[in-house]
Design a protein around this motif. Sequence first.
Motif, PDB file in Angstrom:
ATOM      1  N   SER A 181       0.834  -1.215   0.000  1.00  0.00           N
ATOM      2  CA  SER A 181       0.000   0.000   0.000  1.00  0.00           C
ATOM      3  C   SER A 181       0.864   1.258   0.000  1.00  0.00           C
ATOM      4  CB  SER A 181      -0.957   0.003   1.197  1.00  0.00           C
ATOM      5  OG  SER A 181      -0.244   0.127   2.415  1.00  0.00           O
ATOM      6  N   ASP A 182       2.006   1.215   0.675  1.00  0.00           N
ATOM      7  CA  ASP A 182       2.919   2.371   0.655  1.00  0.00           C
ATOM      8  C   ASP A 182       3.495   2.588  -0.740  1.00  0.00           C
ATOM      9  OD1 ASP A 182       2.642   2.800   3.458  1.00  0.00           O
ATOM     10  OD2 ASP A 182       4.093   1.207   3.827  1.00  0.00           O
ATOM     11  N   GLU A 183       3.806   1.478  -1.403  1.00  0.00           N
ATOM     12  CA  GLU A 183       4.318   1.578  -2.782  1.00  0.00           C
ATOM     13  C   GLU A 183       3.244   2.165  -3.695  1.00  0.00           C
ATOM     14  OE1 GLU A 183       7.576   0.638  -3.633  1.00  0.00           O
ATOM     15  OE2 GLU A 183       7.640   0.596  -1.444  1.00  0.00           O
ATOM     16  N   LEU A 184       2.017   1.699  -3.512  1.00  0.00           N
ATOM     17  CA  LEU A 184       0.920   2.223  -4.335  1.00  0.00           C
ATOM     18  C   LEU A 184       0.752   3.725  -4.101  1.00  0.00           C
ATOM     19  CD1 LEU A 184      -1.851  -0.535  -3.952  1.00  0.00           C
ATOM     20  CD2 LEU A 184       0.062  -0.438  -5.562  1.00  0.00           C
ATOM     21  N   ALA A 185       0.873   4.139  -2.848  1.00  0.00           N
ATOM     22  CA  ALA A 185       0.733   5.572  -2.534  1.00  0.00           C
ATOM     23  C   ALA A 185       1.836   6.382  -3.203  1.00  0.00           C
ATOM     24  CB  ALA A 185       0.745   5.779  -1.022  1.00  0.00           C
ATOM     25  N   LYS A 186       3.046   5.843  -3.219  1.00  0.00           N
ATOM     26  CA  LYS A 186       4.151   6.550  -3.889  1.00  0.00           C
ATOM     27  C   LYS A 186       3.835   6.731  -5.371  1.00  0.00           C
ATOM     28  CE  LYS A 186       7.931   4.969  -1.134  1.00  0.00           C
ATOM     29  NZ  LYS A 186       8.971   3.955  -1.049  1.00  0.00           N
ATOM     30  N   LEU A 187       3.382   5.655  -6.005  1.00  0.00           N
ATOM     31  CA  LEU A 187       3.050   5.747  -7.431  1.00  0.00           C
ATOM     32  C   LEU A 187       1.873   6.697  -7.636  1.00  0.00           C
ATOM     33  CD1 LEU A 187       3.366   1.987  -8.482  1.00  0.00           C
ATOM     34  CD2 LEU A 187       5.049   3.801  -8.773  1.00  0.00           C
ATOM     35  N   LEU A 191       0.820  10.117 -10.037  1.00  0.00           N
ATOM     36  CA  LEU A 191      -0.191   9.858 -11.069  1.00  0.00           C
ATOM     37  C   LEU A 191      -1.404  10.780 -10.922  1.00  0.00           C
ATOM     38  CD1 LEU A 191      -0.720   7.814 -13.395  1.00  0.00           C
ATOM     39  CD2 LEU A 191      -2.089   6.520 -11.753  1.00  0.00           C
ATOM     40  N   THR A 192      -1.998  10.795  -9.738  1.00  0.00           N
ATOM     41  CA  THR A 192      -3.184  11.638  -9.518  1.00  0.00           C
ATOM     42  C   THR A 192      -3.087  12.414  -8.198  1.00  0.00           C
ATOM     43  OG1 THR A 192      -4.365   9.803  -8.468  1.00  0.00           O
ATOM     44  CG2 THR A 192      -4.732  10.108 -10.833  1.00  0.00           C
ATOM     45  N   VAL A 193      -1.960  12.314  -7.516  1.00  0.00           N
ATOM     46  CA  VAL A 193      -1.657  13.020  -6.261  1.00  0.00           C
ATOM     47  C   VAL A 193      -2.543  12.515  -5.113  1.00  0.00           C
ATOM     48  CG1 VAL A 193      -1.340  15.239  -5.112  1.00  0.00           C
ATOM     49  CG2 VAL A 193      -0.875  15.035  -7.571  1.00  0.00           C
ATOM     50  N   ASN A 194      -3.834  12.742  -5.200  1.00  0.00           N
ATOM     51  CA  ASN A 194      -4.751  12.122  -4.240  1.00  0.00           C
ATOM     52  C   ASN A 194      -6.135  12.085  -4.868  1.00  0.00           C
ATOM     53  OD1 ASN A 194      -4.460  15.147  -3.489  1.00  0.00           O
ATOM     54  ND2 ASN A 194      -6.413  14.602  -2.592  1.00  0.00           N
ATOM     55  N   GLN A 238      -1.756  16.599 -12.764  1.00  0.00           N
ATOM     56  CA  GLN A 238      -0.779  15.508 -12.713  1.00  0.00           C
ATOM     57  C   GLN A 238      -1.186  14.363 -13.650  1.00  0.00           C
ATOM     58  OE1 GLN A 238       2.078  15.771 -10.978  1.00  0.00           O
ATOM     59  NE2 GLN A 238       2.800  13.756 -11.574  1.00  0.00           N
ATOM     60  N   GLU A 239      -2.457  14.007 -13.671  1.00  0.00           N
ATOM     61  CA  GLU A 239      -2.871  12.946 -14.596  1.00  0.00           C
ATOM     62  C   GLU A 239      -2.686  13.393 -16.048  1.00  0.00           C
ATOM     63  OE1 GLU A 239      -6.983  11.905 -15.258  1.00  0.00           O
ATOM     64  OE2 GLU A 239      -6.494   9.803 -15.567  1.00  0.00           O
ATOM     65  N   ALA A 240      -2.978  14.666 -16.319  1.00  0.00           N
ATOM     66  CA  ALA A 240      -2.795  15.180 -17.688  1.00  0.00           C
ATOM     67  C   ALA A 240      -1.342  15.017 -18.116  1.00  0.00           C
ATOM     68  CB  ALA A 240      -3.211  16.646 -17.754  1.00  0.00           C
ATOM     69  N   THR A 251      13.006  21.777 -11.790  1.00  0.00           N
ATOM     70  CA  THR A 251      11.579  21.884 -12.134  1.00  0.00           C
ATOM     71  C   THR A 251      10.712  21.122 -11.143  1.00  0.00           C
ATOM     72  OG1 THR A 251      10.046  21.918 -13.988  1.00  0.00           O
ATOM     73  CG2 THR A 251      11.272  19.878 -13.689  1.00  0.00           C
ATOM     74  N   TYR A 252       9.422  21.283 -11.355  1.00  0.00           N
ATOM     75  CA  TYR A 252       8.385  20.644 -10.542  1.00  0.00           C
ATOM     76  C   TYR A 252       8.663  19.143 -10.365  1.00  0.00           C
ATOM     77  CZ  TYR A 252       3.684  18.588  -9.875  1.00  0.00           C
ATOM     78  OH  TYR A 252       2.608  17.864  -9.442  1.00  0.00           O
ATOM     79  N   VAL A 253       8.663  18.711  -9.133  1.00  0.00           N
ATOM     80  CA  VAL A 253       8.966  17.324  -8.782  1.00  0.00           C
ATOM     81  C   VAL A 253       8.022  16.347  -9.489  1.00  0.00           C
ATOM     82  CG1 VAL A 253       9.047  15.694  -6.861  1.00  0.00           C
ATOM     83  CG2 VAL A 253       9.839  18.030  -6.532  1.00  0.00           C
ATOM     84  N   GLY A 254       6.776  16.731  -9.626  1.00  0.00           N
ATOM     85  CA  GLY A 254       5.777  15.863 -10.235  1.00  0.00           C
ATOM     86  C   GLY A 254       6.057  15.558 -11.694  1.00  0.00           C
ATOM     87  N   ALA A 255       6.802  16.429 -12.362  1.00  0.00           N
ATOM     88  CA  ALA A 255       7.150  16.151 -13.757  1.00  0.00           C
ATOM     89  C   ALA A 255       8.109  14.962 -13.820  1.00  0.00           C
ATOM     90  CB  ALA A 255       7.770  17.379 -14.411  1.00  0.00           C
ATOM     91  N   HIS A 256       9.061  14.938 -12.899  1.00  0.00           N
ATOM     92  CA  HIS A 256       9.956  13.780 -12.830  1.00  0.00           C
ATOM     93  C   HIS A 256       9.181  12.519 -12.457  1.00  0.00           C
ATOM     94  CE1 HIS A 256      13.818  15.812 -13.359  1.00  0.00           C
ATOM     95  NE2 HIS A 256      13.291  16.821 -12.698  1.00  0.00           N
ATOM     96  N   GLY A 257       8.251  12.664 -11.538  1.00  0.00           N
ATOM     97  CA  GLY A 257       7.454  11.519 -11.107  1.00  0.00           C
ATOM     98  C   GLY A 257       6.644  10.931 -12.248  1.00  0.00           C
ATOM     99  N   ALA A 258       5.942  11.800 -12.962  1.00  0.00           N
ATOM    100  CA  ALA A 258       5.110  11.322 -14.072  1.00  0.00           C
ATOM    101  C   ALA A 258       5.966  10.672 -15.150  1.00  0.00           C
ATOM    102  CB  ALA A 258       4.306  12.483 -14.654  1.00  0.00           C
TER     103      ALA A 258
END
Lengths: 429, 429
Positions: free
Chosen positions: A269-275, A279-282, B96-98, B120-127
Amino acid sequence: MTFLNEIAQRYPEAISFAAGRPYEGFLDLDAVHRYLDTYRRHLDARTGGDQALVRRTLLQYGRTKGIIHELIAEYLLVDEGIVADPEHIVVTVGCQEALYLVLRALRRDAKDVLLAVAPTYVGAHGAARLADLPVLPVPDSPDGLSPADLAAAATAARSAGLRPRACYLIPDFANPTGVSLSAARRRELLRVAEEQDLLLLEDNPYGIFGDGRHVPTMKSLDDSDRVVYLGSFAKTGLAGARVGFAVAGQRVVRRDGSASSGTGHSTLSDELAKLKSMLTVNTSPLAQAVIGGKLLEHGCSLRAANVQETAVYQRNLHLVLDGLDRRFKTGAGATAAVSWNRPQGGFFILVDLPFTAGDAELESSARQFGVLWTPLHHFYADGLPRQRVRLSFSHLEPAEIDEGLDRFAAFVRAQDTTRNALRGRTHAT
Amino acid sequence: MTFLNEIAQRYPEAISFAAGRPYEGFLDLDAVHRYLDTYRRHLDARTGGDQALVRRTLLQYGRTKGIIHELIAEYLLVDEGIVADPEHIVVTVGCQEALYLVLRALRRDAKDVLLAVAPTYVGAHGAARLADLPVLPVPDSPDGLSPADLAAAATAARSAGLRPRACYLIPDFANPTGVSLSAARRRELLRVAEEQDLLLLEDNPYGIFGDGRHVPTMKSLDDSDRVVYLGSFAKTGLAGARVGFAVAGQRVVRRDGSASSGTGHSTLSDELAKLKSMLTVNTSPLAQAVIGGKLLEHGCSLRAANVQETAVYQRNLHLVLDGLDRRFKTGAGATAAVSWNRPQGGFFILVDLPFTAGDAELESSARQFGVLWTPLHHFYADGLPRQRVRLSFSHLEPAEIDEGLDRFAAFVRAQDTTRNALRGRTHAT
């Protein structure tokens, strides 16, 4: 499913046994306002009336794993006999996001593969494709996935140098087959999962819509943490909220090879939260609050909340079964060439036909007969045409079912006639 | 960002210049009910009072690309001078999904790479990580991304056998730098994108929070369809709705090599919708309705809807700038060793320090001085420690800013003293 949506749009007057969406007769926008207020009062009580905190919880960015995890844990206990640590629940944007997150977390390299019952839910193939996780089909049976087939598929994958990580299945009123697994079979599958070191991804969107005979969920039978439970509120809560969840308490072995433990332990579940944070933040806390309010108003029982809906689905199921009987089993039109299964609940029935029923046949059915159904090849990765269709009845009214089955029967007889005529002609030339 | 969240949780009393969340003073749950009703009335009017259709639109599964696309097109025209075909808009679960969908659509094989301004924005690296798309950094400058640097990065990538597909950037009040690009520079970057056959992914979460001088969005200057515009309503609409969108009207060349055209033409937005159907199915129509209602109540102008919020952000910006002046530029504590930039809007200021400010220093700052900020290395893929931090001020009240800057100044001076003491000791040994 783009083709199916296009067909539905081109023939809006057709009666649709294709759409698997929930019944709309009880939709109520006023209830949404009430659910929000119910959940707000719950937060009021929980925070000791801290209005700033209540507003922040509902309207600001929020906890990645979600805010209604404790209510979901309570619902799982009440309705499904599942004991889940709320910290192991990740609230997602529908079950589809949960499925993607799990598959993305399981995919480490090109050797990882997913096993999935074939035929199965189209979205499982979609999520796997997005996660770059190949899907190996495991044959289905009239009694659902067999333990021997699962073991054989896992063994074969390993022999081919692959790493089967999990098997996706819908144990209750499966999409598209309507089939449910017996309790005994669930236990055997859990044993095979343990032997084969597989996870079982238990997707359960329709489980509560049965006839009252309750087979335990696989997660509730799972004493070795083999099951990742995937939950949807689309049919039981509100489709427009787009809220689902995963229960994934499995310990995760860290990259350095050490099993996680102690205060610094990590779970799937922690891994899923990281991903999810990438992906959609929350998941929208407002959308969660709508579902949370509905849960609160029904003592966290979706079975209680869906008494009316379950009655409609059961009524429709029997209208279709009886209607098929009347049109193909008895009377003038009786024929052994058309047969179907008899699920005890859910949204779907499988019908076997004496001819291939693919997209071209669906097109004729829509154009000439004004009735839609789903060709079964859409639920297989191979896409080969099949002589089998899925009838969905969840959103229909009785008169539509009656008229729709008349049209379906007319389509079937016309196909059959054409086929015989063609065969006759072939013999003649 | 897990470490940053943990620090914030461990030191709840610390004043946070780290969190980039929107101001909470105007949050209003009653407004959510009102927005829903406003949007419901809009649907009533649009459907000629078809209540079943209104309920279905809000509460059932919905259109993959979303239901408020026409309102978003109107807002883009009113506020940003962007002419967008509503069919080219995909409403997503936050920006983020976009971003993920665009990156996933752009990644065909291992040769594809994304260019991104660094930091840059951390979420860009994440996505990008989720989409398996490597990120190549392009150096930033005090005036933002330079056209020469962009061209050089694209050329270098190609020389290395890679396929640079796009460059991600935030032209207005960038995260983390606060820097905005001049109109001239935007035009030059568009020219480079055309020359280098790159898309520009224009992310614009903070653009309206300026001082009234309005630099045109890159999308509004884009006459060769080089810009994919990424929109967020988290700061301008409501964070708790989790609604964002992409504008992606780019023609897509099909796999058979033919450019799409005619009635069967396909655009990037169609590709995004296909991927979205496998990821989150559709964005909650209820959440969209909340944003739609807010747009309707303000003539589709988020600038109009955010007059109060903009005033707060501008006030806070100047409180921090003036506060830094008073503490480091004038009076007894004046030192040339601490400097910062002066953005005209947005949520962020960059501060240069005479010492490395990484996670360890942040931990001391939180523990000993009760103040949080964001180490800049989090915004770089290389993760190397930097002597620079981001101060965010969006959610703070004036008294918190004043006290927070006192604490920040105390932390900086203590670090500086320690460093000098250590240096002295090193010299002595």
